[in-house]
Scaffold this motif. Structure first.
Motif, PDB file in Angstrom:
ATOM      1  N   ALA A 134       0.840  -1.200   0.000  1.00 27.50           N
ATOM      2  CA  ALA A 134       0.000   0.000   0.000  1.00 27.50           C
ATOM      3  C   ALA A 134       0.874   1.248   0.000  1.00 27.50           C
ATOM      4  O   ALA A 134       2.005   1.241   0.496  1.00 27.50           O
ATOM      5  CB  ALA A 134      -0.911  -0.010   1.229  1.00 27.50           C
ATOM      6  N   GLY A 135       0.329   2.315  -0.549  1.00 27.37           N
ATOM      7  CA  GLY A 135       1.103   3.547  -0.651  1.00 27.37           C
ATOM      8  C   GLY A 135       1.522   4.126   0.679  1.00 27.37           C
ATOM      9  O   GLY A 135       2.544   4.807   0.773  1.00 27.37           O
ATOM     10  N   ASN A 136       0.737   3.861   1.730  1.00 27.77           N
ATOM     11  CA  ASN A 136       1.058   4.445   3.039  1.00 27.77           C
ATOM     12  C   ASN A 136       2.046   3.616   3.848  1.00 27.77           C
ATOM     13  O   ASN A 136       2.376   3.961   4.975  1.00 27.77           O
ATOM     14  CB  ASN A 136      -0.213   4.678   3.851  1.00 27.77           C
ATOM     15  CG  ASN A 136      -0.977   3.385   4.139  1.00 27.77           C
ATOM     16  OD1 ASN A 136      -0.568   2.307   3.706  1.00 27.77           O
ATOM     17  ND2 ASN A 136      -2.083   3.495   4.868  1.00 27.77           N
ATOM     18  N   ALA A 196       2.199  -8.677 -20.808  1.00 23.24           N
ATOM     19  CA  ALA A 196       3.218  -8.008 -20.007  1.00 23.24           C
ATOM     20  C   ALA A 196       2.787  -7.943 -18.550  1.00 23.24           C
ATOM     21  O   ALA A 196       1.610  -7.699 -18.255  1.00 23.24           O
ATOM     22  CB  ALA A 196       3.467  -6.597 -20.535  1.00 23.24           C
ATOM     23  N   PRO A 197       3.692  -8.161 -17.619  1.00 24.29           N
ATOM     24  CA  PRO A 197       3.362  -8.031 -16.196  1.00 24.29           C
ATOM     25  C   PRO A 197       3.068  -6.573 -15.837  1.00 24.29           C
ATOM     26  O   PRO A 197       3.490  -5.641 -16.519  1.00 24.29           O
ATOM     27  CB  PRO A 197       4.636  -8.513 -15.491  1.00 24.29           C
ATOM     28  CG  PRO A 197       5.431  -9.221 -16.542  1.00 24.29           C
ATOM     29  CD  PRO A 197       5.079  -8.580 -17.824  1.00 24.29           C
ATOM     30  N   LYS A 198       2.371  -6.407 -14.721  1.00 25.68           N
ATOM     31  CA  LYS A 198       2.084  -5.066 -14.208  1.00 25.68           C
ATOM     32  C   LYS A 198       3.173  -4.684 -13.211  1.00 25.68           C
ATOM     33  O   LYS A 198       2.997  -4.791 -11.995  1.00 25.68           O
ATOM     34  CB  LYS A 198       0.703  -5.030 -13.559  1.00 25.68           C
ATOM     35  CG  LYS A 198      -0.436  -5.286 -14.541  1.00 25.68           C
ATOM     36  CD  LYS A 198      -1.778  -5.301 -13.830  1.00 25.68           C
ATOM     37  CE  LYS A 198      -2.908  -5.587 -14.808  1.00 25.68           C
ATOM     38  NZ  LYS A 198      -4.223  -5.684 -14.115  1.00 25.68           N
ATOM     39  N   PHE A 199       4.321  -4.285 -13.763  1.00 26.09           N
ATOM     40  CA  PHE A 199       5.431  -3.878 -12.906  1.00 26.09           C
ATOM     41  C   PHE A 199       5.116  -2.532 -12.258  1.00 26.09           C
ATOM     42  O   PHE A 199       4.491  -1.662 -12.860  1.00 26.09           O
ATOM     43  CB  PHE A 199       6.717  -3.730 -13.724  1.00 26.09           C
ATOM     44  CG  PHE A 199       7.269  -5.011 -14.271  1.00 26.09           C
ATOM     45  CD1 PHE A 199       7.823  -5.959 -13.433  1.00 26.09           C
ATOM     46  CD2 PHE A 199       7.250  -5.265 -15.637  1.00 26.09           C
ATOM     47  CE1 PHE A 199       8.355  -7.134 -13.940  1.00 26.09           C
ATOM     48  CE2 PHE A 199       7.778  -6.435 -16.155  1.00 26.09           C
ATOM     49  CZ  PHE A 199       8.326  -7.368 -15.302  1.00 26.09           C
ATOM     50  N   SER A 200       5.600  -2.346 -11.038  1.00 31.96           N
ATOM     51  CA  SER A 200       5.586  -1.045 -10.385  1.00 31.96           C
ATOM     52  C   SER A 200       7.031  -0.646 -10.132  1.00 31.96           C
ATOM     53  O   SER A 200       7.740  -1.318  -9.378  1.00 31.96           O
ATOM     54  CB  SER A 200       4.807  -1.107  -9.071  1.00 31.96           C
ATOM     55  OG  SER A 200       4.805   0.165  -8.442  1.00 31.96           O
ATOM     56  N   PHE A 201       7.474   0.425 -10.789  1.00 34.40           N
ATOM     57  CA  PHE A 201       8.868   0.855 -10.722  1.00 34.40           C
ATOM     58  C   PHE A 201       8.983   2.201 -10.023  1.00 34.40           C
ATOM     59  O   PHE A 201       8.102   3.064 -10.150  1.00 34.40           O
ATOM     60  CB  PHE A 201       9.426   1.022 -12.139  1.00 34.40           C
ATOM     61  CG  PHE A 201      10.226  -0.141 -12.652  1.00 34.40           C
ATOM     62  CD1 PHE A 201      11.593  -0.239 -12.416  1.00 34.40           C
ATOM     63  CD2 PHE A 201       9.610  -1.140 -13.382  1.00 34.40           C
ATOM     64  CE1 PHE A 201      12.324  -1.304 -12.905  1.00 34.40           C
ATOM     65  CE2 PHE A 201      10.330  -2.218 -13.887  1.00 34.40           C
ATOM     66  CZ  PHE A 201      11.699  -2.291 -13.643  1.00 34.40           C
ATOM     67  N   ILE A 202      10.082   2.397  -9.309  1.00 36.20           N
ATOM     68  CA  ILE A 202      10.518   3.732  -8.935  1.00 36.20           C
ATOM     69  C   ILE A 202      11.896   3.961  -9.546  1.00 36.20           C
ATOM     70  O   ILE A 202      12.632   3.012  -9.815  1.00 36.20           O
ATOM     71  CB  ILE A 202      10.533   3.962  -7.412  1.00 36.20           C
ATOM     72  CG1 ILE A 202      11.511   3.019  -6.716  1.00 36.20           C
ATOM     73  CG2 ILE A 202       9.144   3.841  -6.824  1.00 36.20           C
ATOM     74  CD1 ILE A 202      11.687   3.357  -5.239  1.00 36.20           C
ATOM     75  N   ASP A 203      12.216   5.228  -9.769  1.00 34.72           N
ATOM     76  CA  ASP A 203      13.388   5.599 -10.554  1.00 34.72           C
ATOM     77  C   ASP A 203      14.336   6.430  -9.702  1.00 34.72           C
ATOM     78  O   ASP A 203      13.992   7.551  -9.294  1.00 34.72           O
ATOM     79  CB  ASP A 203      12.925   6.397 -11.781  1.00 34.72           C
ATOM     80  CG  ASP A 203      14.009   6.597 -12.818  1.00 34.72           C
ATOM     81  OD1 ASP A 203      15.202   6.569 -12.449  1.00 34.72           O
ATOM     82  OD2 ASP A 203      13.665   6.781 -13.990  1.00 34.72           O
ATOM     83  N   SER A 233       4.341   6.016  -1.165  1.00 34.24           N
ATOM     84  CA  SER A 233       3.711   7.066  -1.977  1.00 34.24           C
ATOM     85  C   SER A 233       4.619   8.270  -2.137  1.00 34.24           C
ATOM     86  O   SER A 233       4.693   8.870  -3.214  1.00 34.24           O
ATOM     87  CB  SER A 233       2.381   7.499  -1.354  1.00 34.24           C
ATOM     88  OG  SER A 233       1.406   6.498  -1.494  1.00 34.24           O
ATOM     89  N   ASP A 234       5.337   8.635  -1.059  1.00 34.46           N
ATOM     90  CA  ASP A 234       6.289   9.744  -1.148  1.00 34.46           C
ATOM     91  C   ASP A 234       7.346   9.451  -2.211  1.00 34.46           C
ATOM     92  O   ASP A 234       7.675  10.315  -3.039  1.00 34.46           O
ATOM     93  CB  ASP A 234       6.988   9.969   0.195  1.00 34.46           C
ATOM     94  CG  ASP A 234       6.046  10.442   1.285  1.00 34.46           C
ATOM     95  OD1 ASP A 234       5.038  11.094   0.954  1.00 34.46           O
ATOM     96  OD2 ASP A 234       6.315  10.155   2.467  1.00 34.46           O
TER      97      ASP A 234
END
Length: 220
Positions: free
Chosen positions: A26-28, A141-148, A213-214
């Motif tokens: 979760a984002g929190n 395609a998979p549902k990747f969640s990336f941060i950069d 989330s931040d």
């Protein structure tokens, strides 16, 4: 088709379906409690539709700790010669005698790291190649969640009012700015490890309770 694929009795699309069904954090959630997988690819070029992945390296980060025992590095069979791309990643056709099939490597990745937030430096390139390769191998395609980490660094510098010089956001320059050790660049595992160090340093310089989330906001 590849022999490994021919031996599979379960539809390969199930590998992606199973990956997608695992809930992401979760984002929190505090970043300290979020599982990350830092990944890097070496490529024959920059066009995901016509170029190929020739090596992958990844390093998990759990509870702000780099888990080296779970780090992996694979050379990948390519249907074409590495050609002039060898000048960048240092891999030559003769180095691939014991390389793995990309389908096998991606299957390991998806089966072991569902529910992880993926991390890369300039992640859009890695994400595009992973999506195109998965679409070709698994049919979706998979549902990747990336941060950069590149965008997080840009956010940090702008917030500090720092005027950036040319190439200031390349991984070696970011490592130097954070006083982190440099490694041989353009090696997938070495770059994944360096990116993991950068992520931890960026988190260290953030507030203690920074949430996922931040990070995602900073990474845009």
């Amino acid at each position: 088709m590849l022999a490994w694929l021919n031996n599979k009795t379960t539809p390969l699309s199930h590998i992606v379906q199973n990956f997608n069904q695992v809930a992401l954090p979760a984002g929190n959630i505090r970043a300290a409690d979020c599982p990350f997988l830092v990944i890097d690819l070496e490529l024959t070029g920059l066009n995901a539709k016509q170029d190929h992945i020739v090596s992958l390296g990844w390093v998990p980060v759990r509870h702000y700790e780099i888990v080296l025992s779970d780090a992996r590095h694979y050379l990948v069979n390519s249907p074409v010669s590495v050609g002039q791309s060898a000048a960048f990643h240092g891999l030559h056709d003769k180095d691939f005698s014991h390389a793995r099939d990309l389908a096998e490597v991606l299957t390991e990745l998806l089966q072991h790291y569902a529910g992880y937030i993926f991390v890369a430096h300039h992640c859009q390139l890695d994400l595009r190649f992973l999506e195109v390769a998965s679409q070709r191998i698994f049919g979706k395609a998979p549902k990747f969640s990336f941060i950069d980490t590149l965008n997080i660094e840009l956010y940090r510098l702008q917030k500090q009012g720092i005027v950036m010089k040319k190439d200031a956001l390349r991984l070696p320059q970011c490592l130097a700015r954070h006083k982190l050790p440099q490694s041989g660049q353009h090696h997938a595992l070495a770059d994944a490890y360096s990116c993991a160090l950068l992520l931890l340093s960026q988190l260290k310089h953030s507030h203690a309770d920074i949430t996922l989330s931040d990070l995602q906001l900073q990474s845009r």
